[in-house]
Design an enzyme around this catalytic site. Structure first.
Site, PDB file in Angstrom:
ATOM      1  CG  ASP A 262     -11.967  10.295  -0.883  1.00 26.33           C
ATOM      2  OD1 ASP A 262     -12.716  10.905  -1.657  1.00 26.33           O
ATOM      3  OD2 ASP A 262     -11.361   9.246  -1.206  1.00 26.33           O
TER       4      ASP A 262
HETATM    5  C1  GLC Z   1     -10.978   8.020  -4.407  1.00 24.03           C
HETATM    6  C2  GLC Z   1     -12.359   8.649  -4.456  1.00 24.03           C
HETATM    7  C3  GLC Z   1     -13.379   7.957  -3.601  1.00 24.03           C
HETATM    8  C4  GLC Z   1     -13.064   6.471  -3.508  1.00 24.03           C
HETATM    9  C5  GLC Z   1     -11.745   6.332  -2.771  1.00 24.03           C
HETATM   10  C6  GLC Z   1     -11.317   4.861  -2.678  1.00 24.03           C
HETATM   11  O1  GLC Z   1      -9.990   9.012  -4.405  1.00 24.03           O
HETATM   12  O2  GLC Z   1     -12.439  10.036  -4.167  1.00 24.03           O
HETATM   13  O3  GLC Z   1     -14.654   8.185  -4.218  1.00 24.03           O
HETATM   14  O4  GLC Z   1     -14.089   5.808  -2.804  1.00 24.03           O
HETATM   15  O5  GLC Z   1     -10.705   7.083  -3.379  1.00 24.03           O
HETATM   16  O6  GLC Z   1     -11.056   4.360  -3.945  1.00 24.03           O
END
Ligand code: GLC
Length: 720
Positions: A262
């Site tokens: 993430d």
């Molecule tokens: C965010 C979220 C995740 C998302 C990623 C990209 O912090 O936790 O769900 O897919 O970043 O945007």
């Protein structure tokens, strides 16, 4: 076209490490694209940036084409970049938030919406979506509850797998499909006290029975990628958690998806205090099988050194790089790096009448009629309608993760009602604000006047759409501000009031419920919000949603959920909140919820006439048929989700008071009686026992229909 092994052989270590990194589009565009998270520490060189293999947070086909073109001109191997985005509940045409989608209990509807989103998103150049999010959740204080299908594992599993199938289609060579990335592995929804990013402490049996199965269901359905969660699980951050990433994912489940961290989650291993520095963070994540690093720079900066030090081998880097290239190949990017996207194609694909019609249908099917004592549906002959409340005229009804959706393209309740009743005199009065800071009651007088004048009042209340979603937990669950006080004033002036609610989570409506004769929750319904509200209020559509998450009677009850384990002193079934000493009760209120999982009314009158079982006992190899007789005792056709529940009466582990075994949604004509059948198998009765295995145990089971705290026609069934 060269094959992947030949390309790999030619690549330098730096080029391979570039494939294991993903950064925001603005780094490649110098645009003002929205930067989220801590990018300051990246410190990438232009040479390193040139090798990067994938991008997120771009905004349209033009940016995709610009980045891809400039990359391919510079890249020695002509390896196309991979473009990923959060297409959670729609790309530009937005349908209801996933918490609403689950309430439809309609997998086909979810697949149709998902295919629509895929067509729009791929036309804009998206190749991978960070979806489905299937984080099981029991605490409405958590902001990302809006992204899930709630507190039941079966519903989350079926809805997640449906999205995987619909996004990925039969082949990723089909340019209207895209790869999926199931997230957030694992148990992100179990954050303590609903505080986002907070630690998660769960027993193995809770994980195995409730929190983990939906991720597996999505991987079993073919999800190409997986994203570990930000949180720690039992003390170890998920992205560096051997039990999750090796034991469960690869050894127990036999899955080996392409894994992406993430956003800066690898960098945050230092903040978790499990890595002294970025190099150690990179080591921990890579050794646990995380292939792509999103928005931190540990791999690019330190993996080469870790290979030189013998911590990893070049083959391990090759394996990770190969998985990235294989996904690009599956998507056909080596043949067509743009997958046919273009600004012209993008414009044509967006917000078509068919897309809007589907979004409108989904918004209707996801709505849940919580209460209705004679107010709804409206006759349509009402001459004077008062639309009151902070959600009556706003277009901000699409939800937190609404991708490229735009408020200005979203239909407000006022617009929807005026579309439906062009002749009626409709007066819209805001009355008050909808944030915690909005304590001004000076708008009440105008609202009360409008209510007094009206034949019917539509009172539109709720949370702002940025009160849920990432980082937006709440400590209270009442309607923010003075909305409940506004309701008291308005309903006092005209009891013929229907409340329409917009929220990204279950709310505490205990005070409102005592005053309002009718309450309909729309969640955040998306682009066609107002038209769907008008369809439902006027009876052009019949509400059919059922709650997939419990509505607490008080925030202090959280976490509260229908399938809770039994206790030695079970709760008394009193609704009056009378304190019963020596039971698992609260002094201020009962420990029964306001509305339970499975609750949802209709304009039709459905009567559950009976439940029969084809046998009262069976063995593991046999099946039992359960037949529910359902009658529509009204003159209005309607849809009903028929549910089958079970309780394992005695087992070696304490079992839930009940759990959903199966469900099916049926449509009944006026006065129609229908037999709805289910098949019960031994596999459905298994649980994670103390020997760390999924087993069923012989004994007595109680099978019921109805729903959570309204179980009906309970029958006994023995597994021999
Ligand atoms: C965010 C979220 C995740 C998302 C990623 C990209 O912090 O936790 O769900 O897919 O970043 O945007």
């Amino acid at each position: 076209m060269r094959n992947i092994e030949d390309i790999l052989k030619d690549m330098t270590m730096e080029e391979k490490l570039g494939q294991l990194a993903q950064y925001n589009a603005n780094l490649f565009l110098n645009s003002d694209a929205d930067i989220t998270g801590p990018l300051t520490e990246l410190g990438l060189t232009t040479e390193e940036l040139k090798n990067v293999g994938s991008v997120l947070n771009f905004r349209n086909a033009r940016e995709v084409c610009t980045i891809q073109k400039q990359h391919l001109e510079a890249d020695r191997h002509k390896i196309p970049m991979l473009f990923m985005m959060d297409v959670i509940h729609g790309y530009r045409t937005i349908y209801p938030i996933p918490l609403g989608l689950g309430c439809s209990f309609d997998t086909e509807l979810v697949e149709a919406c998902t295919r629509m989103a895929s067509r729009e998103a791929t036309a804009a150049g998206v190749q991978v979506t960070f979806t489905p999010m299937v984080d099981y959740v029991r605490d409405a204080r958590w902001g990302r509850v809006m992204e899930t299908c709630g507190e039941d594992t079966l519903v989350n599993s079926r809805m997640g797998a449906a999205q995987v199938r619909a996004f990925q289609g039969e082949s990723l060579k089909d340019k209207s499909t895209m790869a999926t990335c199931v997230k957030h592995y694992a148990a992100y929804g179990g954050a303590e006290a609903g505080r986002d990013y907070n630690q998660v402490e769960l027993s193995e049996h809770s994980l195995r029975e409730f929190y983990l199965p939906a991720y597996k269901a999505c991987l079993d359905a073919g999800a190409e990628m997986l994203m570990p969660a930000f949180n720690t699980l039992n003390g170890v951050p998920c992205v560096a958690n051997p039990w999750l990433m090796q034991t469960v994912l690869r050894e127990d489940w036999g899955h080996d998806p392409l894994v992406i961290s993430d956003y800066n989650a690898i960098g945050e291993l230092r903040k978790h205090g499990v890595a002294e520095n970025m190099k150690q963070a990179a080591k921990l994540a890579f050794e646990n099988g995380c292939h792509i690093e999103m928005c931190s720079s540990g791999y690019i900066k330190y993996l080469k050194e870790l290979v030189q030090e013998g911590v990893f081998t070049e083959e391990q880097v090759d394996d990770a790089c190969r998985k990235v290239l294989q996904l690009k190949e599956k998507l056909g990017l080596f043949e067509d790096p743009y997958r046919g996207c273009s600004p012209e194609g993008e414009a044509k694909a967006m917000l078509t009448p068919e897309n809007r019609a589907l979004a409108r249908k989904a918004a209707r099917e996801c709505a849940v009629l919580l209460k209705n004592e004679g107010v709804l549906p409206l006759s349509g002959q009402e001459k004077k309608i008062a639309l009151i409340g902070p959600m009556a005229s706003t277009n901000a009804l699409k939800g937190f993760w609404a991708c490229q959706g735009r408020d200005e393209e979203t239909v407000s309740v006022e617009e929807g009602m005026r579309n439906a009743l062009p002749e009626a005199r409709i007066v819209a009065v805001r009355g008050c604000g909808n944030t915690c800071q909005d304590l001004d009651m000076s708008g009440f007088a105008e609202a009360v006047e409008a209510a007094k004048e009206a034949d019917v009042v539509i009172l539109c209340l709720g949370e702002p759409q940025d009160y849920s979603g990432e980082g937006n937990s709440r400590a209270e669950l009442e309607l923010p501000g003075v909305q409940t006080e506004l309701a008291e004033a308005v309903i006092g002036a005209n009891p013929n009031t229907a409340v329409v609610l917009f929220s990204g989570r279950p709310l505490v409506l205990t005070r409102l419920e005592k005053m309002a004769k009718a309450m309909l929750t729309m969640w955040f319904p998306g682009t066609e919000a107002g038209n769907a509200v008008a369809d439902l209020l006027l009876g052009k559509a019949n509400p059919c949603g059922k709650l997939t998450m419990t509505f607490p009677a008080a925030v202090g009850q959280c976490p509260i959920y229908y399938n809770h384990p039994r206790t030695g002193r079970p709760k008394p079934a009193n609704k009056d909140g009378v304190h019963m000493p020596y039971t698992s009760n609260y002094i201020e209120c009962g420990n029964l919820p306001l509305y339970s999982f499975g609750h949802g009314l209709s304009y039709s009158k459905f009567v559950y006439e009976g439940l029969t079982l084809s046998a009262d006992s069976f063995t593991a190899g046999e099946k039992v048929t359960a037949t529910v007789t359902l009658r529509n005792e009204s003159d209005r056709s309607g849809k009903e989700t028929v549910m089958l529940y079970m309780q394992d009466v005695v087992a070696s582990n304490t079992r839930p008071v009940q759990q959903l075994l199966d469900y099916v949604k049926v449509e009944l004509a006026p006065r129609e009686c229908r037999e709805v059948t289910f098949t019960i198998t031994e596999e459905q009765l298994r649980f994670w026992n103390n020997a760390h295995r999924f087993v069923s145990e012989p004994g007595l089971f109680r099978i019921s229909t109805g729903y959570a705290d309204h179980l009906l026609h309970t029958k006994e069934l023995t597994l021999k």
